[in-house]
Design an enzyme around this catalytic site. Structure first.
Site, PDB file in Angstrom:
ATOM      1  NE  ARG B  21      19.123  37.580 -25.800  1.00 16.45           N
ATOM      2  CZ  ARG B  21      19.227  38.901 -25.678  1.00 16.45           C
ATOM      3  NH1 ARG B  21      19.057  39.690 -26.730  1.00 16.45           N
ATOM      4  NH2 ARG B  21      19.519  39.435 -24.512  1.00 16.45           N
ATOM      5  CB  SER B  38      16.271  50.410 -30.192  1.00 22.88           C
ATOM      6  OG  SER B  38      17.471  49.880 -29.653  1.00 22.88           O
ATOM      7  CB  CYS B  42      24.375  58.295 -24.970  1.00 27.20           C
ATOM      8  SG  CYS B  42      23.462  57.596 -23.583  1.00 27.20           S
ATOM      9  CB  THR B 273       4.995  48.752 -10.298  1.00 33.29           C
ATOM     10  OG1 THR B 273       3.876  47.959 -10.716  1.00 33.29           O
ATOM     11  CG2 THR B 273       5.843  49.118 -11.505  1.00 33.29           C
ATOM     12  N   PRO B 276       0.466  44.105  -9.307  1.00 28.59           N
ATOM     13  CG  PRO B 276      -0.671  42.413  -8.188  1.00 28.59           C
ATOM     14  CD  PRO B 276      -0.646  43.896  -8.379  1.00 28.59           C
ATOM     15  CB  ILE B 278       2.518  46.893 -13.678  1.00 27.78           C
ATOM     16  CG1 ILE B 278       1.069  46.653 -14.132  1.00 27.78           C
ATOM     17  CG2 ILE B 278       3.105  48.118 -14.365  1.00 27.78           C
ATOM     18  CD1 ILE B 278       0.154  47.857 -13.952  1.00 27.78           C
ATOM     19  CB  ALA B 280       8.489  50.550 -13.728  1.00 25.51           C
ATOM     20  N   GLY B 282      14.376  51.723 -15.961  1.00 26.07           N
ATOM     21  CA  GLY B 282      14.992  52.882 -16.613  1.00 26.07           C
ATOM     22  C   GLY B 282      14.924  54.159 -15.808  1.00 26.07           C
ATOM     23  CE1 TYR B 426      54.545  50.369 -16.921  1.00 24.82           C
ATOM     24  CE2 TYR B 426      55.926  48.555 -16.145  1.00 24.82           C
ATOM     25  CZ  TYR B 426      55.801  49.819 -16.683  1.00 24.82           C
ATOM     26  OH  TYR B 426      56.922  50.539 -17.001  1.00 24.82           O
TER      27      TYR B 426
END
Lengths: 566, 566
Positions: B21, B38, B42, B273, B276, B278, B280, B282, B426
């Site tokens: 995107r 993907s 869960c 990380t 340079p 790279i 990471a 999750g 409420y």
């Protein structure tokens, strides 16, 4: 210390209980005009509809139970006739025998509430016309329904009470027509969001007359005739009048207290009125709006309870401040939930507050887990800082959750950037890894940082029809066939890259899909290829919902396409 | 720009979509070892249990759909064997034919996730022992159940996956026993809160062995024998191993990336990380805890998705920062909901963070409206500033809503004073005028400002039994008769004022009721008469729940009273 409290519901009852907890020795007297104290005000429509079956459930507290637990002297059917600030006393009439007496006070709390508006219309006193405020009103309507088995009801007013009554009378088997002077129901939400409610009401068999004023009532052979403007009439067996409430403040006015707008009682943030030792709380007082900072009336139970607690704290020597109301509210309408917090577009315009908005349409929980349904979320934010100004949600499961998260975000002064980052709890039965509130944040930030430019349903009629712009629908063939905006070119997003040559790069492209998500992706593809493009916020679905259930002319007098004359 | 992403679930898939995107021209390659991309990680337990019936629902995205919509080259069954940072390339094996190839990158994102812990125990490789991580694992368990119609299952581990599997296997008609090494299930919540879950599991027919370690497995004539410590054994037809996950970071380690605790990948707040180009994201990365500020592992889908988005933003030249994880999580367990956010007592102690706590037991919505149920809310706060540090809720309807409100409050740095003031929506079907979150705020502020002093269930066994203190139960006769703390004097709150003479004013009074609300009122009465008194937080109910479903000895090795040997 002797504290007298006028009014024994929400604010008054809370103040009494808090006072006692803070001061075991105070003398506390509650004077309540009706026959009930601390009753379930917001539950009354559900007793009429039969969801609440036990009338005792409406009146969990009694003067006796209040006395036992809190040592508070609750006098029901005791009406205060006058406040005498100079003597620090009130004049009270016992409604049982008409006798009066004086009651002195050291501190006085006014919690008189608000009463239903009852305009001076021809025939307004007909016995089949009801308002709903007290337990007595509730029993009156309940008895009428039991004894007369009405088949048709007209509900005048499409606010909380009106729609709750429409639902409950429908549950009882009545055919219900709602008449609303404005072009929408539920003024806490904007017209476009209300259009989704209009559609749902129609679906549930409730007839709707929008932009229609009631001019009077007259008896008819077959019931009661409600006369609308433009010569239309509605015949029914009963009428519920629910066109709003007005602060009940004749006592305050006569006592010389400073008043606020619409006759409300003016208070400072300690809930003190303009006269020393007199406090006021609840629906009768003017409050500061938490978002606009202006004085306003927000008659809701939550604020009333908080104000009662604050008044009690201050009377007991603490320093407690009310920081304003933000109008967090929620309505159950059959299976639908309609909720709002902060300001809507109307309120922003009136307050002269600049805003931008995004409409998102997101699933209540992971779509692969059964039972998910989508909700429409409208988020208003400051176009410079991104601060969240207000939110409205119409949907089903999980709407109340998201409005409360947004209410908390507004209270905290959060921005739409913060909404992106909120770490909300996720498991498939409850949400998605990207919660609807996160999604609202993503959409708003995309607008704020220029990742996407957007247009709205109300911009569509004004788009040039001379071929100078391209309208692009990126949905599937099936979706497009079911309905689309006139004049749109149709290229599904998944084949857009191969069909770019069909789009003139010199013309701006107005893109839509069903909800705004695929068209956002399409916009990013187009932007990547140098196109000037715009995403329809809320998508074709939202555009069509407005078109079918309200129309694009939003002037208040517009008769809604839904109106079904009887 | 060429971006290679290792791992195509949560974080990896989000990063790929966001990258596209933001950059229509980037070359984006996703390398996924499993056969699916993907997928609904869960949701896997619910496919086994039959709640999700269509296997296609688990894999809404395919390599083809990803290609069409996002022009991303997704290669499933492509396993990365090595990362070569100096060449900026990865070595990949096609699992279909075993051939390998090199793939270069400009930017690399690691999203390898975490794998189930599989301890090296005797018999661990028995074919009836399963772990659950991938779609393949899911189909394997599903097929086993279909083909073998097992009657008994042992689930090792009482965390999210373990309890979700316990529920789903119970739905399939299996008799399920959960074995947990600790003295409680669900480590995001504290022991005392977990005791309510223990009771509920028992109620649902799930057997529970707490404080029990598995020492091995062996085949038996009538199934598979799970050998526990202390010589006990459990015979079943299948075993689910769900004792936690460990970051899958052998690639990162071999490539020389700096590692964090338990072999996780160390990253900065831009998800970079130590090497340079790279990144990471999750379950495999070490994150900063939002509340403690310390580095920790929080393997949850919400954070993984946010991190994927942030990595993509930074790769595309934006400056996007991850501000930490707060561990907001929720579990559906039959009809129960168990949720947490921020830190619990264990975490506070480990981090050396001072805290106080309140236990409240409040209705999900107005009690006069049908269907309300109570939830237990435990709120941790800073004893000086009142800042909210964490919350845990066990209950039914509306638990997820309140934890999300509290998660938002924590993210905003709110205090318990702010919780008092939150204006939440409420109406009787959704909440009370004083929401459970407000009630938690009231209770905490009462403690903070000295309005009430409290004691806890774990203080009860230590109360002197020499008559130097008074224990007072303020519940009704019926409640008291059903069970009470030994040695309590019984005076219902509603008659306390008349019975004060029975209480020795020279002795401190330890007051309880059912939930802590009436005893709070009793404390205020007693304080008003000069008594030194203490309120049992959470009431007798919470005390008894712990007593009956865990016990007062909270050492981890304590065998729980619930353990039912088979």
């Amino acid at each position: 210390m002797k504290v007298v409290i006028i009014g024994g519901v929400a604010g008054g009852a809370t103040a009494a209980a808090r006072l006692r907890r803070l001061d075991e020795n105070a003398q506390i007297i509650v004077l309540e005009r009706s026959g009930y104290v601390s009753y379930a005000n917001c539950g009354l429509p559900y007793y009429i509809g039969g969801t609440i079956q036990n009338e005792k459930a409406l009146t969990l507290q009694t003067p006796e139970s209040f006395k036992r637990r809190f040592n508070v002297d609750v006098r029901v059917q005791n009406e205060v006739l006058a406040i005498r600030p100079e003597q620090k006393s009130v004049t009270v009439r016992r409604l049982s025998d008409g006798t009066t007496y004086e009651e002195s006070y050291d501190k006085l709390i006014l919690s008189p509430g608000a009463k239903p508006v009852r305009p001076n219309l021809p025939g307004i006193n007909h016995e089949r016309i009801f308002t709903l405020r007290s337990v007595e009103d509730t029993f009156r309507i309940h008895r009428f329904v039991e004894e007369n088995a009405p088949k048709r009801a007209v509900v005048v007013g499409g606010g909380f009470i009106g729609l709750e009554m429409a639902e409950n009378l429908t549950h009882l088997g009545l055919s219900v027509t709602v008449v609303e002077r404005l072009n929408q129901v539920m003024s806490p939400i904007d017209y476009d969001m209300a259009c989704g409610v209009h559609a749902y009401l129609k679906d549930k068999g409730v007839s709707l007359f929008l932009g229609s004023s009631v001019e009077g009532f007259e008896p008819a052979d077959d019931g009661l005739r409600t006369i609308l403007d433009k010569g239309r009439t509605l015949t029914s067996d009963m009428v519920i009048l629910a066109i709003g409430v007005t602060p009940e403040t004749h006592l305050a006015k006569e006592a010389g207290l400073r008043l606020g707008q619409r006759g409300s009682i003016a208070v400072n943030d300690r809930m003190e009125t303009s006269i020393p030792d007199i406090y006021a709380v609840g629906d009768a007082v003017e409050v500061r709006h938490f978002v606009t900072g202006s004085e306003t009336l927000i008659p809701l139970a939550g604020p009333a309870n908080k104000q009662g607690r604050i008044a009690a704290d201050n009377i007991c020597g603490r320093d407690s401040r009310y920081k304003g109301s933000q109008g967090s509210s929620v309505l159950k309408l059959f299976d639908m939930t309609v909720a709002a917090t902060g300001i809507n577009e109307d309120a922003a315009k009136k307050a002269g507050i600049e805003y931008d908005k995004v409409i998102t349409f997101t699933a209540s929980h992971a779509t692969y887990y059964p039972g998910a349904s989508n909700m429409t979320v409208k988020t208003l934010f400051d176009p410079q800082s991104g601060k969240v100004l207000g939110a409205q949600i119409v949907g089903f499961e999980g709407v109340d959750k998201r409005i409360d998260v947004l209410a908390t975000a507004i209270r905290a002064g959060m921005t739409v950037y913060d909404l992106e980052e909120l770490e909300l709890s996720y498991a498939p039965p409850y949400s998605s890894a990207k919660d609807p509130v996160n999604m609202a944040g993503f959409a708003a930030v995309n607008v704020l940082d220029g990742t996407v430019k957007q247009y709205h349903w109300h911009d569509v009629p004004a788009l040039p029809k001379d071929g100078s712009v391209t309208l692009l629908d990126t949905r599937t063939d099936e979706e497009y066939a079911r309905g689309h905006i006139d004049g749109t070119l149709h290229i599904p997003v998944d084949v857009l890259r191969e069909h770019l040559s069909e789009l003139d790069p010199s013309k701006p492209v107005y893109v839509n899909c069903q909800s705004g998500l695929r068209s956002y992706i399409a916009c990013r593809i187009l932007s990547g290829h140098g196109y000037d493009c715009y995403n329809l916020s809320g998508g074709w679905r939202f555009y069509d919902l407005v078109k079918q259930n309200g129309g694009f002319d939003t002037a208040p007098a517009h008769p809604c396409g839904l109106a079904i004359e009887k």
